[in-house]
Write a protein that holds these residues in place. Structure first.
Motif, mmCIF file in Angstrom:
data_model
loop_
_atom_site.group_PDB
_atom_site.id
_atom_site.type_symbol
_atom_site.label_atom_id
_atom_site.label_comp_id
_atom_site.label_asym_id
_atom_site.label_seq_id
_atom_site.Cartn_x
_atom_site.Cartn_y
_atom_site.Cartn_z
ATOM 1 N N ALA A 66 44.891 41.721 36.160
ATOM 2 C CA ALA A 66 43.734 41.165 36.881
ATOM 3 C C ALA A 66 42.699 42.242 37.199
ATOM 4 C CB ALA A 66 44.206 40.485 38.165
ATOM 5 N N LYS A 125 46.052 31.170 40.845
ATOM 6 C CA LYS A 125 44.794 31.078 41.605
ATOM 7 C C LYS A 125 44.474 32.468 42.215
ATOM 8 C CE LYS A 125 43.095 28.751 45.740
ATOM 9 N NZ LYS A 125 43.558 29.594 46.840
ATOM 10 N N SER A 141 40.792 38.965 39.861
ATOM 11 C CA SER A 141 40.066 39.399 38.653
ATOM 12 C C SER A 141 38.554 39.442 38.894
ATOM 13 C CB SER A 141 40.415 38.514 37.462
ATOM 14 O OG SER A 141 39.842 37.238 37.652
ATOM 15 N N LYS A 142 38.112 38.847 40.008
ATOM 16 C CA LYS A 142 36.675 38.918 40.328
ATOM 17 C C LYS A 142 36.387 39.972 41.411
ATOM 18 C CE LYS A 142 36.322 34.028 39.572
ATOM 19 N NZ LYS A 142 36.673 32.955 40.493
ATOM 20 N N PHE A 143 37.417 40.600 41.948
ATOM 21 C CA PHE A 143 37.215 41.619 42.988
ATOM 22 C C PHE A 143 36.578 42.874 42.383
ATOM 23 C CE2 PHE A 143 40.939 40.257 46.007
ATOM 24 C CZ PHE A 143 40.224 39.119 46.341
ATOM 25 N N PRO A 144 35.867 43.644 43.193
ATOM 26 C CA PRO A 144 35.275 44.887 42.666
ATOM 27 C C PRO A 144 36.354 45.874 42.213
ATOM 28 C CG PRO A 144 34.423 44.375 44.853
ATOM 29 C CD PRO A 144 35.556 43.424 44.608
ATOM 30 N N ARG A 165 39.397 45.892 33.200
ATOM 31 C CA ARG A 165 38.017 45.486 32.891
ATOM 32 C C ARG A 165 37.446 46.332 31.753
ATOM 33 N NH1 ARG A 165 36.924 43.985 38.436
ATOM 34 N NH2 ARG A 165 38.825 42.832 38.953
ATOM 35 N N LYS A 215 43.328 34.967 39.596
ATOM 36 C CA LYS A 215 41.949 34.673 39.190
ATOM 37 C C LYS A 215 40.968 35.253 40.213
ATOM 38 C CE LYS A 215 39.594 30.874 37.027
ATOM 39 N NZ LYS A 215 39.527 29.435 36.891
ATOM 40 N N GLU A 216 41.349 35.113 41.456
ATOM 41 C CA GLU A 216 40.503 35.635 42.532
ATOM 42 C C GLU A 216 40.402 37.169 42.416
ATOM 43 O OE1 GLU A 216 41.970 33.708 46.056
ATOM 44 O OE2 GLU A 216 40.653 34.943 47.322
#
Ligand code: PEP
Ligand code: CO
Length: 457
Positions: A244, A29, A35-38, A247, A32-33
């Motif tokens: 994570a 979890k 992986s969305k951070f800037p 990109r 996943k969090e």
């Protein structure tokens, strides 16, 4: 991009020195969090560093990489970040001014949290717990709650890295690094001959700036004089975290690990077929490879093929850490083979990790004389191999610690206890770091002179 590669393809390989998380659902979890951070850094910045490192590999610049062995949550303070930045600036000025050589500044900072350890667990009073593996993984106190790997620490490490970087960007571009402010880079506690020598350089730079001003060049309008490029790096050890933060760059369509500009693989994890090399081969960031005394040359050459198949200059920095007793018998052979194969690399010397000893008073320490000896031999070896000694990789701090022995302050084994604050390996204090910079500037000056003479022949 490599065909079968993805940011998670390392998971199919043997991953050494990684923690075992007991709460897998929480770990997933959290990742996943993240992986969305800037992104913490931008792909374009990593490309700029690669270009600068290509200049180093061509012998036109020098790499100064340094910072804590391990950053910690407890020591997170703007003054500590400022003081590390100050020492790196001071060292860079000594080298640029003394040896007329551009310096590429890369901190071991804003993400240097995870540590490989000699044993995965530690036993004390018949209790066996995980070894301390860095604040991003577990805590240093010897109790179960601290030592169990905790996924929440990943977020804390990301946040600390983000605010550290924010401050570093402000320092490097917001006026602090302006050469007109050089006198403010002094650290008050450094009052020895190193400080005096630095004052002399500062005054000479002042004179140059006044001269330029008198000629009608306003230093404040010249970017190179009023701000500086500063890059970040850390060991890519904790691959879940690195994955994570990996990109696709929208400009090039390629993968970048946006946790730092440069990532390196440690001496204990650089296995050709291991998870760490698998991860690094797919990202476009400039990479470091620690090269210790157990390095097998054949394997190193294969690793270079895997990590840099197109042999781009600036992609690979070989961070050699043999120790002062072994460097002269091991490094020349490695240089010969790499050179024979025509591999483009930056050669740097990490004089810290092969020179760690236990003091008579029980502290893990490093004598400055051994550190200097390894650097000196590193320069001599490159001279005899006709290759370029491109940089140094140091564990250092802007704080007035007593962790490494020697230097102008003559820190003895008895003094180590006074201000021994490191979470992992012993660091040079600001005075010792400056002392090294003056020495390096002399070696580099000689190197430049020799290469000028040979190109004039
Ligand atoms: C380090 O750089 O802190 C480190 C652990 O180094 P090495 O991988 O060279 O032992
Ligand atoms: Co270390």
């Amino acid at each position: 991009m490599k065909k079968s590669w993805s940011p998670s393809s390392w998971r199919k390989k043997e991953a050494s020195h990684m923690p075992k998380y007991l709460d897998e659902p929480l770990l997933n979890k959290t990742l996943k969090e993240i992986s969305k951070f800037p992104p913490l850094v931008f792909a374009g910045e990593a490309r700029l560093l690669k270009e600068k490192l290509a200049e180093v590999s061509n012998g036109n610049a020098f790499l100064l990489q340094g910072g804590d062995c391990a950053e910690s949550f407890a020591d997170f303070h703007p003054n500590n970040i400022r003081d590390t930045f100050k020492v790196i600036l001071q060292m860079a000025v000594v080298l640029t001014f003394g040896a007329s050589c551009p310096v590429v500044k890369v901190g071991r900072i804003a993400g240097q949290f995870a540590k490989p350890r000699s044993a995965p667990t530690e036993v004390f009073n018949n209790i066996e717990l995980e070894s301390y593996k860095g604040d991003i993984i577990n805590g240093i106190d010897f109790n179960e709650r601290d030592r169990n790997p905790d996924p929440n620490r990943l977020i804390k490490a990301y946040n600390q890295s983000a605010s550290t970087l924010n401050l570093l960007r402000a320092f490097s571009q917001g006026g602090f690094a302006n050469l007109n402010k050089i006198h403010q880079w002094n650290l008050n506690f450094v009052k020895d001959e190193n400080a005096v020598k630095f004052q002399e350089i500062s005054s000479r730079i002042d004179e140059c700036l006044s001269f330029m001003e008198a000629c009608g060049i306003n230093g404040d309008s010249v970017r190179q004089l009023n701000e500086t490029d500063f890059f970040t790096s850390h060991e890519a050890l904790l691959l879940q975290y690195e994955e994570a933060l990996t990109r696709v760059d929208s400009t090039t369509g390629k993968w970048y690990d946006v946790s730092a500009h440069m990532l390196w693989v440690g001496d204990r994890t650089r296995h050709l077929d291991g998870a760490h090399i698998e991860f690094l081969k797919g990202i476009e960031n400039p990479l470091g490879i620690k090269v210790g005394p157990t390095t097998k040359t054949d394997e190193l050459l294969k690793i270079l093929d895997v990590l840099n198949p197109d042999n781009h200059a600036g992609r690979i920095t070989l961070i050699c850490r043999m120790g002062h007793e072994k460097v002269s018998s091991i490094l020349p052979k490695i240089i010969k083979s790499v050179k024979k194969e025509g591999k483009n690399v930056v050669w740097t010397c990490d004089p810290m990790h092969g020179n760690t000893i236990k003091s008579s008073t029980g502290f893990k320490t490093r004598p400055l004389k051994d550190i200097i000896s390894e650097i000196q031999q590193f320069f001599q070896i490159h001279k005899s191999q006709d290759t370029y000694p491109g940089g140094v990789h140091l564990e250092m701090t802007g704080q007035d610690v007593t962790e490494c022995m020697g230097g102008l302050q003559e820190i003895t084994d008895e003094d180590l206890k006074n201000r021994y604050h490191t979470y992992c390996d012993p660091r040079l204090n600001a005075s010792q770091a400056l002392e090294l910079a003056f020495l390096l500037s002399d070696y580099l000056k000689e190197e430049k002179l020799l290469s000028k003479q040979s190109s004039n022949l």
